[in-house]
Scaffold this active site. Sequence first.
Site, PDB file in Angstrom:
ATOM      1  N   LYS A  10     -31.539  -9.557 -33.461  1.00  0.00           N
ATOM      2  CA  LYS A  10     -30.382  -8.672 -33.402  1.00  0.00           C
ATOM      3  C   LYS A  10     -29.337  -9.069 -34.446  1.00  0.00           C
ATOM      4  CE  LYS A  10     -27.360 -11.744 -31.695  1.00  0.00           C
ATOM      5  NZ  LYS A  10     -27.436 -12.817 -32.709  1.00  0.00           N
ATOM      6  N   SER A 138     -43.225 -15.495 -35.049  1.00  0.00           N
ATOM      7  CA  SER A 138     -41.956 -14.793 -35.210  1.00  0.00           C
ATOM      8  C   SER A 138     -41.652 -14.513 -36.682  1.00  0.00           C
ATOM      9  CB  SER A 138     -40.809 -15.614 -34.601  1.00  0.00           C
ATOM     10  OG  SER A 138     -39.580 -14.900 -34.725  1.00  0.00           O
ATOM     11  N   GLY A 143     -32.436 -20.349 -35.213  1.00  0.00           N
ATOM     12  CA  GLY A 143     -31.125 -20.987 -35.329  1.00  0.00           C
ATOM     13  C   GLY A 143     -30.295 -20.409 -36.448  1.00  0.00           C
ATOM     14  N   GLY A 145     -28.722 -17.092 -36.232  1.00  0.00           N
ATOM     15  CA  GLY A 145     -27.767 -16.058 -35.823  1.00  0.00           C
ATOM     16  C   GLY A 145     -28.374 -14.693 -35.604  1.00  0.00           C
ATOM     17  N   LEU A 146     -29.705 -14.590 -35.723  1.00  0.00           N
ATOM     18  CA  LEU A 146     -30.368 -13.289 -35.545  1.00  0.00           C
ATOM     19  C   LEU A 146     -31.023 -13.164 -34.173  1.00  0.00           C
ATOM     20  CD1 LEU A 146     -31.965 -12.687 -39.086  1.00  0.00           C
ATOM     21  CD2 LEU A 146     -29.726 -11.949 -38.213  1.00  0.00           C
ATOM     22  N   GLY A 147     -30.614 -14.041 -33.246  1.00  0.00           N
ATOM     23  CA  GLY A 147     -31.090 -13.908 -31.871  1.00  0.00           C
ATOM     24  C   GLY A 147     -32.518 -14.384 -31.653  1.00  0.00           C
ATOM     25  N   SER A 149     -33.547 -17.049 -30.220  1.00  0.00           N
ATOM     26  CA  SER A 149     -33.752 -17.589 -28.864  1.00  0.00           C
ATOM     27  C   SER A 149     -33.918 -16.455 -27.855  1.00  0.00           C
ATOM     28  CB  SER A 149     -32.572 -18.473 -28.448  1.00  0.00           C
ATOM     29  OG  SER A 149     -31.370 -17.717 -28.379  1.00  0.00           O
ATOM     30  N   GLU A 197     -32.180 -17.872 -21.892  1.00  0.00           N
ATOM     31  CA  GLU A 197     -31.038 -18.050 -22.786  1.00  0.00           C
ATOM     32  C   GLU A 197     -30.047 -19.094 -22.245  1.00  0.00           C
ATOM     33  OE1 GLU A 197     -31.268 -17.078 -25.986  1.00  0.00           O
ATOM     34  OE2 GLU A 197     -29.613 -15.666 -26.005  1.00  0.00           O
ATOM     35  N   ASP A 208     -27.351 -11.081 -26.335  1.00  0.00           N
ATOM     36  CA  ASP A 208     -28.523 -11.272 -27.187  1.00  0.00           C
ATOM     37  C   ASP A 208     -29.805 -10.850 -26.470  1.00  0.00           C
ATOM     38  OD1 ASP A 208     -27.555 -14.244 -29.107  1.00  0.00           O
ATOM     39  OD2 ASP A 208     -26.629 -12.272 -28.836  1.00  0.00           O
TER      40      ASP A 208
HETATM   41  N1  LIG Z   1     -40.184 -18.679 -31.785  1.00  0.00           N
HETATM   42  C1  LIG Z   1     -39.637 -19.691 -31.098  1.00  0.00           C
HETATM   43  N2  LIG Z   1     -40.418 -20.624 -30.492  1.00  0.00           N
HETATM   44  C2  LIG Z   1     -39.865 -21.655 -29.783  1.00  0.00           C
HETATM   45  N3  LIG Z   1     -38.529 -21.848 -29.646  1.00  0.00           N
HETATM   46  C3  LIG Z   1     -37.728 -20.951 -30.232  1.00  0.00           C
HETATM   47  C4  LIG Z   1     -38.218 -19.835 -30.982  1.00  0.00           C
HETATM   48  N4  LIG Z   1     -37.144 -19.139 -31.457  1.00  0.00           N
HETATM   49  C5  LIG Z   1     -36.048 -19.781 -31.008  1.00  0.00           C
HETATM   50  N5  LIG Z   1     -36.391 -20.861 -30.295  1.00  0.00           N
HETATM   51  C6  LIG Z   1     -35.478 -21.820 -29.629  1.00  0.00           C
HETATM   52  O1  LIG Z   1     -34.149 -21.315 -29.760  1.00  0.00           O
HETATM   53  C7  LIG Z   1     -33.383 -22.210 -30.585  1.00  0.00           C
HETATM   54  C8  LIG Z   1     -32.491 -21.404 -31.518  1.00  0.00           C
HETATM   55  O2  LIG Z   1     -31.600 -20.731 -30.672  1.00  0.00           O
HETATM   56  P1  LIG Z   1     -30.072 -20.529 -31.100  1.00  0.00           P
HETATM   57  O3  LIG Z   1     -29.463 -19.685 -30.036  1.00  0.00           O
HETATM   58  O4  LIG Z   1     -29.438 -21.832 -31.422  1.00  0.00           O
HETATM   59  O5  LIG Z   1     -30.173 -19.712 -32.472  1.00  0.00           O
HETATM   60  P2  LIG Z   1     -30.460 -18.163 -32.655  1.00  0.00           P
HETATM   61  O6  LIG Z   1     -30.823 -17.539 -31.336  1.00  0.00           O
HETATM   62  O7  LIG Z   1     -31.439 -18.019 -33.742  1.00  0.00           O
HETATM   63  O8  LIG Z   1     -29.051 -17.639 -33.149  1.00  0.00           O
HETATM   64  P3  LIG Z   1     -27.926 -16.832 -32.293  1.00  0.00           P
HETATM   65  O9  LIG Z   1     -28.062 -17.283 -30.878  1.00  0.00           O
HETATM   66  O10 LIG Z   1     -26.631 -17.290 -32.913  1.00  0.00           O
HETATM   67  O11 LIG Z   1     -28.221 -15.394 -32.492  1.00  0.00           O
HETATM   68  C9  LIG Z   1     -34.401 -23.002 -31.379  1.00  0.00           C
HETATM   69  O12 LIG Z   1     -33.822 -24.262 -31.723  1.00  0.00           O
HETATM   70  C10 LIG Z   1     -35.528 -23.159 -30.370  1.00  0.00           C
HETATM   71  O13 LIG Z   1     -35.236 -24.208 -29.443  1.00  0.00           O
HETATM   72  C1  LIG Z   2     -22.032 -16.544 -30.030  1.00  0.00           C
HETATM   73  C2  LIG Z   2     -22.541 -15.514 -29.052  1.00  0.00           C
HETATM   74  O1  LIG Z   2     -21.480 -14.638 -28.686  1.00  0.00           O
HETATM   75  C3  LIG Z   2     -23.615 -14.647 -29.681  1.00  0.00           C
HETATM   76  C4  LIG Z   2     -24.716 -15.428 -30.314  1.00  0.00           C
HETATM   77  O2  LIG Z   2     -25.645 -14.542 -30.947  1.00  0.00           O
HETATM   78  C5  LIG Z   2     -23.085 -16.249 -27.815  1.00  0.00           C
HETATM   79  C6  LIG Z   2     -23.361 -15.298 -26.634  1.00  0.00           C
HETATM   80  O3  LIG Z   2     -22.730 -14.235 -26.560  1.00  0.00           O
HETATM   81  O4  LIG Z   2     -24.234 -15.666 -25.817  1.00  0.00           O
HETATM   82 MG   LIG Z   3     -29.645 -17.656 -29.636  1.00  0.00          MG
END
Ligand SMILES: Nc1ncnc2c1ncn2[C@@H]1O[C@H](COP(=O)(O)OP(=O)(O)OP(=O)(O)O)[C@@H](O)[C@H]1O
Ligand SMILES: C[C@@](O)(CCO)CC(=O)[O-]
Ligand SMILES: [Mg+2]
Length: 388
Positions: A10, A138, A143, A145-147, A149, A197, A208
């Site tokens: 996202k 994927s 990590g 910012g594109l969601g 997790s 999450e 997210d």
């Molecule tokens: N394909 C995947 N396989 C296993 N773990 C994953 C995978 N994708 C994300 N993760 C887990 O989620 C963590 C990243 O989540 P984080 O919320 O920090 O970043 P994001 O979701 O990419 O960014 P944001 O939440 O800001 O949108 C990774 O460190 C890992 O632990």
């Molecule tokens: C930073 C944040 O607002 C969005 C992360 O993609 C955290 C959340 O809403 O869970």
């Molecule tokens: Mg995340």
Amino acid sequence: MEIRARAPGKIILAGEHAVVHGSAVVAAAIDLYTQSSLHLPPSGEGGAGEVEVDLTDTGLAFSWPCSRLLEALGETSRKAELQAPRPCSPEELAAIARLVELHEIPEAKIWLSAGLSAFLYLYTSILGCRPGKVVVSSGLPMGAGLGSSAAFSASLSGALLTAAGVVSAEGAVGGTEWQLLGKDHLELVNTWAFQGEKIIHGKPSGIDNAVSTFGSMIKFKKGELTNLKSGNPVKMLITDTRVGRNTKALVAGVSERASSHPDAMASVFHAVNTISEELSSIVELAATDEIAMTSKEEKLAELMEMNQGLLQCMGVSHASIETVLRSTLKYNLVSKLTGAGGGGCVLTLIPTLLSKLVLEKVTTELESHGFRCFKVEVGGQGLQIHQG
Ligand SMILES: Nc1ncnc2c1ncn2[C@@H]1O[C@H](COP(=O)(O)OP(=O)(O)OP(=O)(O)O)[C@@H](O)[C@H]1O
Ligand SMILES: C[C@@](O)(CCO)CC(=O)[O-]
Ligand SMILES: [Mg+2]
């Protein structure tokens, strides 16, 4: 039996972080997905066999004997409870952390431990300690910012709940092998994905996993979802600064700043709420000619710029993000971080009338800083299922 589920990442057009403190946020699905493929042997009784997860993008795979999981977590999944997802308790989280520690994750990839904990919680809570294997792949940077997790949690929850027989597909995505779930089943997947999450984010707002599950473009405030119908296509250039960061830590940092400066930060969160509400109204306007389109895009750009300024107030910008802002501003383009910030990805609004030449110049300059640039389609489908 093989069941595949995929969920999108996202972008957040306005409202990240403030949404955790009660403000509105506007987010949209993008056409980059995380796919979870679940393979279950015919027998499927707990006790014998192993639970395996193969994280193909990291080149790492992990497995636990079912007997070990049973000993540590007990038989957790009961059909009745599948309809009422509950958060992972501190005791379960501690037991799961010990199971993850059994595998010596390379220090450079220790950030995977949160994802593995979410995997073990969702798998054992939904399917119990029965043998099976999940292969995860994927197109999303982790990590960043594109969601990633949320896409991981939603695709995993979708595959597991389909295998447990509590959700099923109701319609096909035209011209593809993928099928869609009905609203009630998506609600259940979303609630389970939110539990995942919570393990990864700490204190997620739920935006997210909602966008990864339901797709489209959504306004979200205090748990209430409003589907937005974009009046015109929204074109964004995404720049990945490749600066790794941790959403959980960034979210905690904003909460600490809100505790240190409650009145000032309340004003910041209120201003973000107003920006998100105004942006959600503007994005739904249907501009029918170039003048109207230019006017609409100028308003969207101003709101993004204002939100970025407030994100700097929250302390979640980064030198790499500022470099993107400066580079794109030279071409009169407006950018803002997306997601938790602290590095990761930055959005740049691409006006309809922007020439291809200028876009190429901007992209070349951004890539000269070592960043990765890509365009995405915004507002597409959410979770999709395929039963082999
Ligand atoms: N394909 C995947 N396989 C296993 N773990 C994953 C995978 N994708 C994300 N993760 C887990 O989620 C963590 C990243 O989540 P984080 O919320 O920090 O970043 P994001 O979701 O990419 O960014 P944001 O939440 O800001 O949108 C990774 O460190 C890992 O632990
Ligand atoms: C930073 C944040 O607002 C969005 C992360 O993609 C955290 C959340 O809403 O869970
Ligand atoms: Mg995340």
